[in-house]
Design an enzyme around this catalytic site. Structure first.
Site, PDB file in Angstrom:
ATOM      1  N   GLY A  30     -50.598 -33.304  -1.124  1.00  0.00           N
ATOM      2  CA  GLY A  30     -50.796 -31.961  -0.581  1.00  0.00           C
ATOM      3  C   GLY A  30     -51.766 -32.022   0.584  1.00  0.00           C
ATOM      4  O   GLY A  30     -52.464 -33.028   0.759  1.00  0.00           O
ATOM      5  N   CYS A  79     -51.323 -39.455  -4.068  1.00  0.00           N
ATOM      6  CA  CYS A  79     -52.199 -39.040  -2.970  1.00  0.00           C
ATOM      7  C   CYS A  79     -53.126 -37.903  -3.424  1.00  0.00           C
ATOM      8  O   CYS A  79     -53.985 -38.120  -4.264  1.00  0.00           O
ATOM      9  CB  CYS A  79     -51.350 -38.685  -1.750  1.00  0.00           C
ATOM     10  SG  CYS A  79     -52.316 -38.606  -0.265  1.00  0.00           S
ATOM     11  N   TYR A  80     -52.921 -36.683  -2.927  1.00  0.00           N
ATOM     12  CA  TYR A  80     -53.761 -35.565  -3.377  1.00  0.00           C
ATOM     13  C   TYR A  80     -53.691 -35.423  -4.896  1.00  0.00           C
ATOM     14  O   TYR A  80     -54.672 -35.105  -5.557  1.00  0.00           O
ATOM     15  CB  TYR A  80     -53.277 -34.277  -2.709  1.00  0.00           C
ATOM     16  CG  TYR A  80     -54.107 -33.048  -3.026  1.00  0.00           C
ATOM     17  CD1 TYR A  80     -55.335 -32.846  -2.427  1.00  0.00           C
ATOM     18  CD2 TYR A  80     -53.638 -32.091  -3.929  1.00  0.00           C
ATOM     19  CE1 TYR A  80     -56.094 -31.729  -2.720  1.00  0.00           C
ATOM     20  CE2 TYR A  80     -54.387 -30.962  -4.223  1.00  0.00           C
ATOM     21  CZ  TYR A  80     -55.607 -30.783  -3.613  1.00  0.00           C
ATOM     22  OH  TYR A  80     -56.355 -29.671  -3.902  1.00  0.00           O
ATOM     23  N   HIS A  96     -47.917 -43.132  -0.817  1.00  0.00           N
ATOM     24  CA  HIS A  96     -46.679 -42.405  -1.147  1.00  0.00           C
ATOM     25  C   HIS A  96     -45.549 -43.368  -1.517  1.00  0.00           C
ATOM     26  O   HIS A  96     -44.939 -43.955  -0.618  1.00  0.00           O
ATOM     27  CB  HIS A  96     -46.252 -41.546   0.049  1.00  0.00           C
ATOM     28  CG  HIS A  96     -47.163 -40.393   0.296  1.00  0.00           C
ATOM     29  ND1 HIS A  96     -47.015 -39.179  -0.342  1.00  0.00           N
ATOM     30  CD2 HIS A  96     -48.258 -40.274   1.081  1.00  0.00           C
ATOM     31  CE1 HIS A  96     -47.967 -38.364   0.043  1.00  0.00           C
ATOM     32  NE2 HIS A  96     -48.743 -38.995   0.900  1.00  0.00           N
ATOM     33  N   GLU A 154     -42.676 -42.564  -2.491  1.00  0.00           N
ATOM     34  CA  GLU A 154     -41.369 -41.925  -2.278  1.00  0.00           C
ATOM     35  C   GLU A 154     -40.813 -42.139  -0.874  1.00  0.00           C
ATOM     36  O   GLU A 154     -39.643 -41.852  -0.634  1.00  0.00           O
ATOM     37  CB  GLU A 154     -41.471 -40.417  -2.592  1.00  0.00           C
ATOM     38  CG  GLU A 154     -42.324 -39.573  -1.655  1.00  0.00           C
ATOM     39  CD  GLU A 154     -43.817 -39.595  -1.980  1.00  0.00           C
ATOM     40  OE1 GLU A 154     -44.304 -40.576  -2.577  1.00  0.00           O
ATOM     41  OE2 GLU A 154     -44.518 -38.635  -1.599  1.00  0.00           O
ATOM     42  N   SER A 181     -18.110 -22.686   9.754  1.00  0.00           N
ATOM     43  CA  SER A 181     -18.085 -23.211  11.116  1.00  0.00           C
ATOM     44  C   SER A 181     -17.239 -24.475  11.195  1.00  0.00           C
ATOM     45  O   SER A 181     -17.051 -25.031  12.265  1.00  0.00           O
ATOM     46  CB  SER A 181     -19.509 -23.561  11.520  1.00  0.00           C
ATOM     47  OG  SER A 181     -20.014 -24.539  10.615  1.00  0.00           O
ATOM     48  N   GLY A 182     -16.767 -24.951  10.043  1.00  0.00           N
ATOM     49  CA  GLY A 182     -16.079 -26.245  10.029  1.00  0.00           C
ATOM     50  C   GLY A 182     -17.041 -27.371   9.699  1.00  0.00           C
ATOM     51  O   GLY A 182     -16.632 -28.480   9.410  1.00  0.00           O
ATOM     52  N   GLY A 183     -18.337 -27.096   9.745  1.00  0.00           N
ATOM     53  CA  GLY A 183     -19.357 -28.117   9.493  1.00  0.00           C
ATOM     54  C   GLY A 183     -19.417 -28.521   8.020  1.00  0.00           C
ATOM     55  O   GLY A 183     -18.960 -27.787   7.143  1.00  0.00           O
ATOM     56  N   VAL A 184     -20.011 -29.689   7.795  1.00  0.00           N
ATOM     57  CA  VAL A 184     -20.060 -30.255   6.445  1.00  0.00           C
ATOM     58  C   VAL A 184     -20.794 -29.334   5.462  1.00  0.00           C
ATOM     59  O   VAL A 184     -20.287 -29.019   4.378  1.00  0.00           O
ATOM     60  CB  VAL A 184     -20.810 -31.625   6.476  1.00  0.00           C
ATOM     61  CG1 VAL A 184     -20.844 -32.266   5.098  1.00  0.00           C
ATOM     62  CG2 VAL A 184     -20.180 -32.554   7.482  1.00  0.00           C
ATOM     63  N   ASP A 185     -21.980 -28.875   5.858  1.00  0.00           N
ATOM     64  CA  ASP A 185     -22.822 -28.160   4.898  1.00  0.00           C
ATOM     65  C   ASP A 185     -22.225 -26.804   4.499  1.00  0.00           C
ATOM     66  O   ASP A 185     -22.148 -26.477   3.313  1.00  0.00           O
ATOM     67  CB  ASP A 185     -24.233 -27.949   5.470  1.00  0.00           C
ATOM     68  CG  ASP A 185     -24.847 -29.255   5.936  1.00  0.00           C
ATOM     69  OD1 ASP A 185     -24.421 -30.302   5.420  1.00  0.00           O
ATOM     70  OD2 ASP A 185     -25.742 -29.231   6.803  1.00  0.00           O
ATOM     71  N   SER A 186     -21.781 -26.031   5.503  1.00  0.00           N
ATOM     72  CA  SER A 186     -21.241 -24.715   5.150  1.00  0.00           C
ATOM     73  C   SER A 186     -19.922 -24.872   4.388  1.00  0.00           C
ATOM     74  O   SER A 186     -19.649 -24.133   3.436  1.00  0.00           O
ATOM     75  CB  SER A 186     -21.070 -23.822   6.389  1.00  0.00           C
ATOM     76  OG  SER A 186     -20.086 -24.326   7.246  1.00  0.00           O
ATOM     77  N   LYS A 196     -28.550 -34.737   3.342  1.00  0.00           N
ATOM     78  CA  LYS A 196     -27.186 -34.819   3.898  1.00  0.00           C
ATOM     79  C   LYS A 196     -26.279 -35.795   3.131  1.00  0.00           C
ATOM     80  O   LYS A 196     -25.136 -35.468   2.814  1.00  0.00           O
ATOM     81  CB  LYS A 196     -27.280 -35.259   5.367  1.00  0.00           C
ATOM     82  CG  LYS A 196     -26.017 -35.087   6.135  1.00  0.00           C
ATOM     83  CD  LYS A 196     -25.976 -33.699   6.696  1.00  0.00           C
ATOM     84  CE  LYS A 196     -24.824 -33.398   7.565  1.00  0.00           C
ATOM     85  NZ  LYS A 196     -24.953 -32.034   8.110  1.00  0.00           N
TER      86      LYS A 196
END
Ligand code: XMP
Length: 514
Positions: free
Chosen positions: A57, A84-85, A173, A175, A227-232, A370
């Site tokens: 943090g 860390c924090y 970290h 991660e 929109s044709g995009g991957v996410d939507s 993604k």
């Protein structure tokens, strides 16, 4: 809430890497749940966690008003790891002493194992390694029962553990990819210390998310701009699995898409059974863009018009209470860290619409990255054409058609762009490139074709590789392929007599030209 899987609770103290911890755990098939720092020990206990991770943090534990956690967490009898924090908080709460350094160092540092065998830094982790460390503060005095298990070159405690109580602290970290062996360290905590067996799969996430969406939406309707995009597209397919035709999608063709793209995208949506309304607003967009050359003005006009058109359509859907958006985690980080930073480009989305129309926001991919979204797409049976589609900017070809936007210039750009992508696919290079496209320049140069002089515009080939679009490297495409593309564009696209290649990375350039 009853969780079917073994789980680890991540207490979020505000680190920008908190979601990355969850992602790393998912990669090792361990389910986790992120709770805010002020969650009571009682609440945490109600999830029967196998272990608890306290995130990093931005605060300093010694500052008045610094974020703290319920000390009873350490009395739950469950393994705890502070990062860390989180380690500093653990040290302070358990009676150690944390000092604030004069300067806040942030970067990759060497750490060395110390003090005999460690559970977390197990045998298969080398005695020295590079880690991402942020040590403005550090633990100067260990709490009773702890010992240091690694140190930095300057003698700062890099990790500590109390194996009797199963408490572990890491000043660095684990991660992030910059920390060597970070994955092993998290795995040791999850598997060796917390005794997780790895019983979680992304398909479990799909099942529980579909159930949760179905319960939330109930009898109401969801609207979504595609929109044709991957996410939507993947968000829509997921929500469609949950609520069927109570999801009404709207596909706005702004006239700025690539060659034959609107038709291809609509076919793909139909093939997966989505209920999509096609709205051809291309003339309206082109009218308003007429004569506009300034990149920011183009983006603002497109953003505003998109919202206007979408809103008109959304109002026609009776009973719509939800607006579905394909937000993924990197979008959240970007907007979270953008505060106060310089405006580089104003990205367009349907922001502002939920409040204006009194809609609730549905963002099922909010916590995913993604590549996880792409894997999810595979699980729910999306066509490869959608899953592997390269990112395409909301304002479309407008930001690739430099200078004035006219139908003719857009068509020229479309033809050149289609040739470039076709040749990359033919040579097997396309799938390995993050984005490849053409840009049309409003610059004329002299050429010769046949025996005649030409004076025409130029096309740029832009191809880049990237992890997350925050930085990018220009792609070293085989020159024979470049040569074929150049010859074909000059021969087949009227109005173009010169092809150049963009060999700039990001930074200093951006991926798009405007
Ligand atoms: P830049 O040009 O900023 O692009 O390096 C980074 C990534 O974002 C895409 N991009 C956009 N995506 N709306 C979007 O949805 C936009 O307005 C927009 N502008 C750029 C770009 O294609 C690249 O992947």
């Amino acid at each position: 809430m009853i969780l079917d899987n073994e789980n680890i609770i991540i207490i979020n103290c505000g680190s920008q890497f908190t979601q990355l911890i969850a992602r790393r755990l998912r990669e090792m098939k361990v389910h986790s749940l992120i709770l805010n720092w002020d969650s009571s020990a009682e609440r945490i206990k109600s999830y029967s966690p196998r272990g608890i991770i306290i995130s990093g943090g931005p605060d300093s534990v010694n500052d008045p008003g610094a974020i703290t956690i319920d000390p009873e967490i350490f009395a739950l009898g469950c393994p705890v790891m502070g990062i860390c924090y989180g380690m500093q908080l653990m040290a302070k709460i358990l009676g150690g002493h944390v000092v604030s350094g004069d300067t806040r160092e942030y970067g990759v540092t060497e750490v060395h194992k110390a003090g005999g065998n460690s559970v977390i830094l197990s045998k298969n982790i080398p005695t020295s390694g590079r880690v991402l460390m942020s040590h403005g503060d550090n633990v100067a005095e260990l709490p009773h029962g702890f010992r240091a298990t690694s140190l930095t070159d300057t003698g700062i405690i890099a990790s500590m553990e109390d194996t009797a109580r199963n408490f572990y602290g890491l000043q660095f970290h684990p991660e992030v990819v910059h920390t060597e062996s970070g994955g092993y360290i998290l795995r040791n905590f999850a598997y060796t210390v917390c005794k997780c067996s790895g019983d979680w799969k992304l398909s479990d996430w799909v099942d529980s998310t579909i159930t949760a969406i179905r319960e939330s939406v109930g009898k109401s309707k969801v609207i979504c701009g595609l929109s044709g995009g991957v996410d939507s597209s993947i968000s829509a397919a997921l929500v469609h699995k949950a609520v069927g035709d109570k999801l009404q999608c709207v596909f706005v063709n702004h006239g700025l898409m690539r060659l034959d793209e609107p038709e291809a995208v609509m076919k793909e949506y139909e093939s997966i059974g989505l209920n999509v309304k096609y709205v051809d607003a291309s003339e309206r967009f082109l009218r308003e863009l007429d004569g506009v050359t300034d990149p920011e003005q183009k983006r603002k006009i497109i953003g505003r018009l998109f919202i206007e058109v979408f809103e008109e359509e959304a109002r026609k859907v009776d009973g719509a209470e939800w607006l579905l958006q394909g937000t993924i985690y990197p979008d959240v980080i970007e907007s979270g860290t953008k505060k106060g930073s310089a405006l580089i480009k104003s990205h367009h989305n349907v922001g502002g619409l939920p409040e204006k129309m009194n809609l609730r926001l549905l963002e099922p991919l909010h916590d995913l990255f993604k590549d996880e979204v792409r894997r999810l797409g595979k699980i729910i049976g999306m066509p490869d054409e959608i899953i592997n589609r390269q990112p395409f900017p909301g304002p479309g070809l407008a930001v690739r058609c430099l200078g004035a936007i006219t139908k003719e210039r857009l068509d020229t750009l479309r033809r050149a762009d289609a040739i470039f992508r076709e040749e990359l696919k033919r040579s097997g290079l396309y799938a390995g490139i993050w984005q490849a496209f053409c840009v049309l320049l409003p610059v004329k140069s002299v050429g010769v074709m046949g025996d005649s002089r030409t004076y025409s515009e130029a096309v740029v080939l832009r191809a880049i590789n990237s992890q997350d679009a925050m930085t990018a490297e220009w792609s070293r495409i085989d020159f024979d392929v470049v040569d074929r593309v150049s010859k074909r564009i000059c021969n087949e696209v009227p109005g173009i007599n010169r092809v150049v290649m963009d060999v700039t990375s990001k930074p200093p350039a951006t991926i798009e030209w405007e």
